[in-house]
Design an enzyme around this catalytic site. Structure first.
Site, PDB file in Angstrom:
ATOM      1  N   LEU A  67       0.813  -0.850  -0.207  1.00  0.00           N
ATOM      2  CA  LEU A  67      -0.069  -0.084   0.291  1.00  0.00           C
ATOM      3  C   LEU A  67       0.931   1.503  -0.045  1.00  0.00           C
ATOM      4  O   LEU A  67       0.395   2.212  -0.567  1.00  0.00           O
ATOM      5  CB  LEU A  67      -0.859  -0.147   1.680  1.00  0.00           C
ATOM      6  CG  LEU A  67      -2.225  -1.007   1.354  1.00  0.00           C
ATOM      7  CD1 LEU A  67      -2.918  -1.149   2.845  1.00  0.00           C
ATOM      8  CD2 LEU A  67      -3.238  -0.340  -0.185  1.00  0.00           C
ATOM      9  N   ASP A  92      11.945   2.732   3.850  1.00  0.00           N
ATOM     10  CA  ASP A  92      11.681   1.373   4.176  1.00  0.00           C
ATOM     11  C   ASP A  92      12.688   1.052   4.893  1.00  0.00           C
ATOM     12  O   ASP A  92      13.571   1.583   5.014  1.00  0.00           O
ATOM     13  CB  ASP A  92      11.623   0.426   3.188  1.00  0.00           C
ATOM     14  CG  ASP A  92      10.425  -0.672   3.227  1.00  0.00           C
ATOM     15  OD1 ASP A  92       9.551  -0.653   2.751  1.00  0.00           O
ATOM     16  OD2 ASP A  92      10.898  -1.409   4.187  1.00  0.00           O
ATOM     17  N   ASN A 131       2.684   4.920   7.145  1.00  0.00           N
ATOM     18  CA  ASN A 131       1.337   3.743   6.866  1.00  0.00           C
ATOM     19  C   ASN A 131       2.505   2.938   7.184  1.00  0.00           C
ATOM     20  O   ASN A 131       2.366   1.485   7.341  1.00  0.00           O
ATOM     21  CB  ASN A 131       1.398   3.730   4.870  1.00  0.00           C
ATOM     22  CG  ASN A 131       1.429   2.541   4.438  1.00  0.00           C
ATOM     23  OD1 ASN A 131       0.690   2.104   4.326  1.00  0.00           O
ATOM     24  ND2 ASN A 131       2.452   1.926   4.270  1.00  0.00           N
ATOM     25  N   TYR A 173      -2.771  -5.105  17.604  1.00  0.00           N
ATOM     26  CA  TYR A 173      -2.705  -4.301  16.027  1.00  0.00           C
ATOM     27  C   TYR A 173      -4.059  -3.469  16.153  1.00  0.00           C
ATOM     28  O   TYR A 173      -4.238  -2.041  16.063  1.00  0.00           O
ATOM     29  CB  TYR A 173      -3.125  -4.988  15.214  1.00  0.00           C
ATOM     30  CG  TYR A 173      -3.067  -5.085  13.820  1.00  0.00           C
ATOM     31  CD1 TYR A 173      -2.136  -3.915  13.300  1.00  0.00           C
ATOM     32  CD2 TYR A 173      -5.111  -4.255  13.352  1.00  0.00           C
ATOM     33  CE1 TYR A 173      -2.715  -3.570  11.926  1.00  0.00           C
ATOM     34  CE2 TYR A 173      -4.378  -4.429  11.831  1.00  0.00           C
ATOM     35  CZ  TYR A 173      -3.827  -3.833  11.535  1.00  0.00           C
ATOM     36  OH  TYR A 173      -3.730  -2.928   9.957  1.00  0.00           O
ATOM     37  N   LYS A 203      -4.853   0.352  15.910  1.00  0.00           N
ATOM     38  CA  LYS A 203      -5.374   1.543  14.976  1.00  0.00           C
ATOM     39  C   LYS A 203      -6.473   2.293  15.739  1.00  0.00           C
ATOM     40  O   LYS A 203      -6.911   3.167  15.267  1.00  0.00           O
ATOM     41  CB  LYS A 203      -5.560   0.076  14.272  1.00  0.00           C
ATOM     42  CG  LYS A 203      -4.624  -0.213  13.152  1.00  0.00           C
ATOM     43  CD  LYS A 203      -3.960   1.428  12.777  1.00  0.00           C
ATOM     44  CE  LYS A 203      -2.431   0.515  11.512  1.00  0.00           C
ATOM     45  NZ  LYS A 203      -2.196   1.378  10.835  1.00  0.00           N
ATOM     46  N   THR A 250      -3.335  -7.257  -0.603  1.00  0.00           N
ATOM     47  CA  THR A 250      -1.737  -6.851  -0.340  1.00  0.00           C
ATOM     48  C   THR A 250      -1.309  -8.315   0.259  1.00  0.00           C
ATOM     49  O   THR A 250      -1.944  -9.193   0.757  1.00  0.00           O
ATOM     50  CB  THR A 250      -1.172  -6.351   0.986  1.00  0.00           C
ATOM     51  OG1 THR A 250      -1.665  -6.474   2.543  1.00  0.00           O
ATOM     52  CG2 THR A 250      -2.300  -4.481   0.886  1.00  0.00           C
TER      53      THR A 250
END
Length: 300
Positions: free
Chosen positions: A17, A36, A89, A155, A159, A189
């Protein structure tokens, strides 16, 4: 969309993404800092964008720390003179049920998703406020953060925290002309390929380009990375100046707006509530409208 006067940082953009977001921003004219932990992936992303006529540089650093966030902002300023858009992201998964999740599993995910978003946005906002020309904060949320999800305590918590931070920043940054919004993407993904209902469709797409059926694109709001990227480009643009503090879902053919948590049922008792009066009133007052939890299983 014309973003030729914009400079953006996209964390975790060596692939998936993040790369889709960076490519879309660059195609609209923005200069992009690719980030990255994998230097080869970051360099390949820069070459891909440059080959298409875009402007991009790489900053290889794991997000989470203040020093990493400041390095990303410095890379944007040193390379392109300014910073207008921060897209957070970058993410990792350490999925386990609660009783098997270790401290390290929890801390690793929170460090990257929640703290990484906080530190990157804080560093970006400092630069944007100094420039005095507004800016755009775009963070990555998830349906798990809105609904919860089995095996994702870490997670989902991170979020959910990201969504709460966006709503807070929308208030704090408004006077500076900086908007803050969350993208809630659903796309093919490496992460979603692990979901059995989606896996064969993703494999068919990768092998021979077989398009997803309507049961996915419309029924599940599930599509490709390219289907999601346009929302990030819109939120980075001047066209989104009045969009602030929102959690926006996108995937396949579906665009949606997630609600802010709110009271859905209320009851009152003169003098307050005891355990006994709550037990008596619960099934006939607020307990009549229990709320759902968890991401529904795909119905294909």
């Amino acid at each position: 969309m014309d973003l030729s006067d914009k400079v953006a940082v996209v964390t975790g953009s060596g692939r998936g993404l993040g790369l889709g977001y960076a490519r879309s921003l660059a195609a609209a004219g923005a200069a992009v800092v690719i980030n990255d932990v994998d230097a080869e992936a970051a360099d390949a992303a820069v070459k891909q964008i440059s080959a298409a006529g875009g402007r991009a540089v790489a900053e290889v650093v794991p997000v989470g720390t203040t020093s990493a966030a400041e390095a990303l902002v410095a890379r944007a300023v040193d390379s392109f003179g300014r910073l207008d858009v921060m897209v957070t992201n970058a993410g990792v998964l350490r999925d386990k049920v609660l009783w098997k999740m270790t401290d390290e599993d929890f801390d690793t995910v929170v460090q990257v998703h929640l703290r990484g978003t906080f530190t990157c946005v804080r560093a970006a906002v400092a630069r944007m406020r100094e420039q005095g020309e507004g800016g755009r904060i775009i963070v990555a949320g998830s349906p798990a953060g809105q609904l919860g999800n089995f095996g994702q305590t870490n997670y989902a918590a991170a979020k959910a925290g990201v969504a709460a931070m966006v709503r807070t920043w929308a208030m704090e940054l408004a006077r500076a002309g900086i908007t803050a919004n969350a993208v809630i993407p659903v796309a093919a993904t490496a992460m979603t390929k692990t979901i059995p209902a989606f896996a064969p469709h993703i494999e068919a797409l990768e092998q021979d380009g077989t398009a997803f059926p309507d049961s996915l694109r419309k029924g599940e709001g599930f599509g490709t990375v390219e289907d999601v990227a346009g929302l990030v480009t819109f939120l980075a643009s001047n066209a989104s100046a009045d969009v602030n503090g929102q959690c926006i879902g996108i995937g396949g053919d579906k665009l949606s707006l997630w609600s802010h948590p709110q009271e859905v049922s209320v009851a009152y008792a003169d003098g307050g509530w005891s355990a006994d009066t709550i037990a008596a009133a619960w099934p006939v007052t607020v307990g009549r409208t229990p709320q759902t939890f968890g991401i529904p299983a795909p119905r294909l």
